[in-house]
Design a protein around this motif. Structure first.
Motif, short mmCIF file in Angstrom:
data_model
loop_
_atom_site.label_atom_id
_atom_site.label_comp_id
_atom_site.label_asym_id
_atom_site.label_seq_id
_atom_site.Cartn_x
_atom_site.Cartn_y
_atom_site.Cartn_z
N ASN A 38 0.82 -1.32 0.00
CA ASN A 38 0.09 -0.01 -0.04
C ASN A 38 0.79 1.10 -0.06
O ASN A 38 2.03 1.14 0.21
CB ASN A 38 -0.87 -0.04 1.44
CG ASN A 38 -2.10 0.75 1.12
OD1 ASN A 38 -2.44 1.39 -0.02
ND2 ASN A 38 -2.90 0.87 2.23
N ALA A 39 0.05 2.32 -0.45
CA ALA A 39 0.84 3.71 0.04
C ALA A 39 -0.05 4.81 0.30
O ALA A 39 -0.91 4.78 0.05
CB ALA A 39 1.45 4.18 -1.54
N VAL A 40 0.60 5.44 1.31
CA VAL A 40 -0.22 6.55 1.71
C VAL A 40 0.35 8.17 1.48
O VAL A 40 1.63 8.28 1.77
CB VAL A 40 -0.23 6.38 3.35
CG1 VAL A 40 -1.16 7.71 3.91
CG2 VAL A 40 -1.02 5.07 3.85
N GLN A 41 -0.21 8.70 0.71
CA GLN A 41 0.23 10.10 0.34
C GLN A 41 -0.10 11.33 1.44
O GLN A 41 -1.15 11.22 1.91
CB GLN A 41 -0.21 10.51 -1.02
CG GLN A 41 0.18 11.80 -1.51
CD GLN A 41 1.50 11.61 -2.26
OE1 GLN A 41 1.82 10.60 -2.60
NE2 GLN A 41 2.39 12.78 -2.06
N SER A 42 0.83 12.07 1.60
CA SER A 42 0.65 13.24 2.29
C SER A 42 -0.75 13.91 2.10
O SER A 42 -0.91 14.12 0.89
CB SER A 42 1.89 14.38 2.40
OG SER A 42 1.70 15.31 3.34
N GLU A 43 -1.40 14.33 2.98
CA GLU A 43 -2.59 15.15 2.74
C GLU A 43 -2.35 16.66 2.57
O GLU A 43 -3.09 17.45 1.89
CB GLU A 43 -3.75 15.17 3.79
CG GLU A 43 -3.16 15.57 5.18
CD GLU A 43 -4.09 15.44 6.20
OE1 GLU A 43 -3.75 15.89 7.30
OE2 GLU A 43 -5.04 14.73 6.04
N SER A 44 -0.86 17.21 2.77
CA SER A 44 -0.64 18.56 2.64
C SER A 44 -0.42 18.73 0.87
O SER A 44 0.18 19.92 0.62
CB SER A 44 0.55 18.71 3.38
OG SER A 44 1.79 18.11 3.07
N SER A 46 2.13 17.80 -0.77
CA SER A 46 3.46 17.38 -1.24
C SER A 46 3.74 16.25 -1.43
O SER A 46 2.78 15.34 -1.73
CB SER A 46 4.30 17.84 0.29
OG SER A 46 4.21 16.53 1.05
N ASN A 47 5.02 16.08 -2.08
CA ASN A 47 5.49 14.62 -2.25
C ASN A 47 5.60 13.51 -1.27
O ASN A 47 6.03 12.43 -1.56
CB ASN A 47 6.46 14.53 -3.45
CG ASN A 47 6.13 15.22 -4.61
OD1 ASN A 47 5.04 15.37 -5.06
ND2 ASN A 47 7.18 16.12 -5.25
N SER A 48 5.57 14.12 -0.21
CA SER A 48 5.90 13.17 1.09
C SER A 48 4.57 11.96 1.34
O SER A 48 3.64 12.26 0.83
CB SER A 48 5.73 14.12 2.21
OG SER A 48 5.82 13.41 3.32
N ASP A 89 17.44 10.40 5.91
CA ASP A 89 16.26 11.19 5.53
C ASP A 89 15.08 10.42 5.85
O ASP A 89 14.22 10.66 4.91
CB ASP A 89 16.45 11.96 4.35
CG ASP A 89 16.80 11.18 3.02
OD1 ASP A 89 16.78 9.85 3.36
OD2 ASP A 89 16.78 11.58 1.86
N GLU A 90 14.96 9.05 6.29
CA GLU A 90 13.66 8.11 6.22
C GLU A 90 13.82 7.54 7.39
O GLU A 90 14.69 7.07 7.94
CB GLU A 90 13.79 7.41 4.90
CG GLU A 90 14.64 6.36 4.86
CD GLU A 90 14.80 5.99 3.43
OE1 GLU A 90 14.10 6.49 2.48
OE2 GLU A 90 15.62 5.02 3.02
N VAL A 106 6.67 -3.76 6.12
CA VAL A 106 7.95 -2.60 6.28
C VAL A 106 7.49 -1.46 5.72
O VAL A 106 6.99 -1.49 4.48
CB VAL A 106 8.83 -3.30 5.17
CG1 VAL A 106 10.11 -2.38 5.26
CG2 VAL A 106 9.39 -4.84 5.87
N GLU A 107 7.31 -0.41 6.21
CA GLU A 107 6.79 0.97 5.83
C GLU A 107 8.05 1.80 5.77
O GLU A 107 8.74 1.96 6.70
CB GLU A 107 5.80 1.48 6.83
CG GLU A 107 5.45 2.75 6.31
CD GLU A 107 4.26 3.28 7.49
OE1 GLU A 107 3.96 4.45 7.36
OE2 GLU A 107 3.83 2.35 8.37
N VAL A 108 8.14 2.46 4.50
CA VAL A 108 9.25 3.18 4.46
C VAL A 108 8.63 4.80 4.29
O VAL A 108 7.64 4.97 3.31
CB VAL A 108 10.09 2.89 3.00
CG1 VAL A 108 11.21 4.21 2.92
CG2 VAL A 108 10.56 1.65 2.91
N ALA A 109 8.90 5.69 5.06
CA ALA A 109 8.28 6.89 5.28
C ALA A 109 9.54 8.06 5.17
O ALA A 109 10.42 7.87 6.25
CB ALA A 109 7.34 7.24 6.48
#
Length: 183
Positions: A38-44, A46-48, A89-90, A106-109
């Motif tokens: 899965n992927a979760v995109q920043s609600e702001s 941004s590309n975060s 940076d992660e 495994v979550e990479v943020a």
């Protein structure tokens, strides 16, 4: 050019290229070798984002594997079936997969995603001293806790709280899936 000069140049080039090949980052290794979940995109806007994968190893085996690929800056203590590896940076957050014993989510943020979306309580007991405050600033924990109390915080592989997923579908492989979260 003499044979000795040519051979020295060749050896130097081989050593340089082999050193470059060993610069694989943990994030790239996860993307190339683990199953995308899965992927979760920043609600702001941004590309975060946070990307979720599944490893067929337990947390300890996954940490050992990723540490061989790229040495983390810090490895947090294991708390309630989850552990964190911190890189430049992660964050790589490892959670026991409740649906697949012996596997790890495994979550990479990236730092920005963690700073803007994680509940500070998520990291309680994982790090000694003020590691998180030093990373995000001394006021981060209190200001983020206030923001989370109003809703909108993301609680990592253990659940979502109103941040939409970038993938469609119903439900989530993670406990606490919410509206708009897909697998």
């Amino acid at each position: 050019m003499t044979k000795k000069t040519w051979l020295t140049g060749l050896v130097a080039a081989v050593l340089f290229l082999s050193a470059c090949g060993s610069l694989v980052q943990a994030e790239d290794y996860v993307e190339d070798n683990y199953t995308f979940v899965n992927a979760v995109q920043s609600e702001s806007g941004s590309n975060s984002r946070a990307m979720m994968y599944r490893s067929d190893k337990d947390i300890e085996g996954t940490i050992a594997e990723l540490s061989e690929i790229q040495e983390p800056e810090q490895i947090g203590e294991k708390v309630e079936g989850r552990q964190v590896m911190v890189y430049d940076d992660e964050f790589i957050i490892l959670t026991e997969d409740p649906d697949n014993p012996g596997s790890t989510l495994v979550e990479v943020a990236d730092d920005e995603f963690v700073r803007n979306h994680y509940n500070p309580g998520f990291f309680t007991g994982m790090f000694f001293g003020s590691f998180i405050s030093n990373r995000f600033g001394s006021g981060w924990s209190q200001s983020q806790a206030t923001r989370c109390a109003r809703g909108g915080c993301y609680s990592g592989g253990g659940g979502y709280n109103s941040i939409p997923s970038t993938t469609g579908g119903r439900g989530s492989v993670f406990r606490g899936g919410g509206p708009g979260v897909g697998k």
